[in-house]
Design a protein around this motif. Structure first.
Motif, PDB file in Angstrom:
ATOM      1  N   LEU A  71       0.830  -1.208   0.000  1.00  0.00           N
ATOM      2  CA  LEU A  71       0.000   0.000   0.000  1.00  0.00           C
ATOM      3  C   LEU A  71       0.862   1.255   0.000  1.00  0.00           C
ATOM      4  CD1 LEU A  71      -2.766   1.317   0.157  1.00  0.00           C
ATOM      5  CD2 LEU A  71      -2.658   1.097   2.654  1.00  0.00           C
ATOM      6  N   VAL A  72       1.897   1.260   0.837  1.00  0.00           N
ATOM      7  CA  VAL A  72       2.812   2.409   0.859  1.00  0.00           C
ATOM      8  C   VAL A  72       3.499   2.566  -0.489  1.00  0.00           C
ATOM      9  CG1 VAL A  72       4.946   3.301   1.868  1.00  0.00           C
ATOM     10  CG2 VAL A  72       3.180   2.317   3.350  1.00  0.00           C
ATOM     11  N   GLY A  73       3.938   1.440  -1.071  1.00  0.00           N
ATOM     12  CA  GLY A  73       4.577   1.491  -2.380  1.00  0.00           C
ATOM     13  C   GLY A  73       3.648   2.033  -3.452  1.00  0.00           C
ATOM     14  N   SER A  74       2.363   1.649  -3.382  1.00  0.00           N
ATOM     15  CA  SER A  74       1.390   2.132  -4.362  1.00  0.00           C
ATOM     16  C   SER A  74       1.184   3.639  -4.237  1.00  0.00           C
ATOM     17  CB  SER A  74       0.050   1.405  -4.168  1.00  0.00           C
ATOM     18  OG  SER A  74       0.194   0.014  -4.374  1.00  0.00           O
ATOM     19  N   VAL A  75       1.104   4.129  -3.001  1.00  0.00           N
ATOM     20  CA  VAL A  75       0.918   5.564  -2.781  1.00  0.00           C
ATOM     21  C   VAL A  75       2.129   6.343  -3.277  1.00  0.00           C
ATOM     22  CG1 VAL A  75       0.667   7.349  -1.020  1.00  0.00           C
ATOM     23  CG2 VAL A  75      -0.664   5.232  -0.857  1.00  0.00           C
ATOM     24  N   VAL A  76       3.319   5.844  -2.964  1.00  0.00           N
ATOM     25  CA  VAL A  76       4.537   6.526  -3.411  1.00  0.00           C
ATOM     26  C   VAL A  76       4.604   6.543  -4.938  1.00  0.00           C
ATOM     27  CG1 VAL A  76       7.049   6.400  -3.447  1.00  0.00           C
ATOM     28  CG2 VAL A  76       5.809   6.014  -1.307  1.00  0.00           C
ATOM     29  N   ALA A  77       4.297   5.391  -5.562  1.00  0.00           N
ATOM     30  CA  ALA A  77       4.317   5.325  -7.025  1.00  0.00           C
ATOM     31  C   ALA A  77       3.294   6.268  -7.640  1.00  0.00           C
ATOM     32  CB  ALA A  77       4.045   3.880  -7.466  1.00  0.00           C
TER      33      ALA A  77
END
Length: 216
Positions: A139-145
């Motif tokens: 989820l964090v990776g998706s938000v950052v991306a």
């Protein structure tokens, strides 16, 4: 040399009502009816019940039993999955309240375990930690991306890793891994409050009979 058993045998272990003074916490399962709290009432040999090897420690463990179509069955990843799926189907079919997984009995024992059991439990706990972390990390990776690349540019595999990979699948599998890490003893469905039948190595079975006989 004691090796991995080719088969296991039934061993009847005497139980009695729980005599401990501390409050008993059996979360995350919730009971919807009264059920007995029991404890092992006979001495156990210093042999691992699963492998028949010399025990390296004793672990205080609560064995939970669930009300299922097979009777009062030990709570394992398999029995939990069957029970919850059955309750979920019944709730959807009848449009009733949220499905419940009911405890039917709880048995406490200081169970002897060998090094293999300790290492297996540790591996399963780490597996549970990893599975539980997949969802938040994805989820964090998706938000950052999303912030770096904009809408429509987030890799689909990253999104799938967050949902449904991390939640709910990762959480469910993590719960099963944690449950199996605690499953040091494997029991038959419990029939009464005077004993529990466990599946054990033949050498543990012989030693348990000897210890119980000498204590009696």
């Amino acid at each position: 040399m004691v090796g991995k058993p080719l088969h296991t045998v039934d061993v009847r272990i005497a139980t009695r009502a729980w005599r401990g003074k501390e409050a008993v916490d059996v979360r995350p399962l919730r009971a919807t009816a009264e059920y007995p709290f029991l404890e092992v009432a006979q001495p156990l040999p210093d042999l691992c019940a699963a492998h028949g090897r010399r025990a390296v420690e004793r672990r205080g463990t609560w064995i939970r039993f669930l009300r299922t179509g097979r009777g009062s069955e030990q709570a394992t990843s398999g029995s939990l999955a069957r029970s919850f799926s059955g309750e979920m189907w019944r709730a959807l079919r009848t449009l009733t309240a949220t499905p419940k997984v009911e405890i039917s009995a709880v048995v406490y024992g200081e169970w002897p375990v060998c090094g293999d059991c300790v290492r297996r439990a540790k591996r399963l706990r780490w597996l549970g930690h990893t599975l539980a972390a997949i969802g938040p990390a994805a989820l964090v990776g998706s938000v950052v991306a999303f912030l770096l690349t904009g809408p429509g540019q987030v890799p689909i595999l990253l999104v799938l890793a967050a949902f449904p990979g991390g939640f709910p699948l990762g959480v469910i599998l993590a719960i099963f891994a944690y449950g199996d890490a605690r499953a040091l003893i494997h029991c038959r469905p419990i029939a009464d409050e005077t004993s529990v039948i466990i599946r054990a190595h033949p050498e543990f079975a012989d030693a348990a009979q000897g210890v119980a006989g000498s204590a009696g």
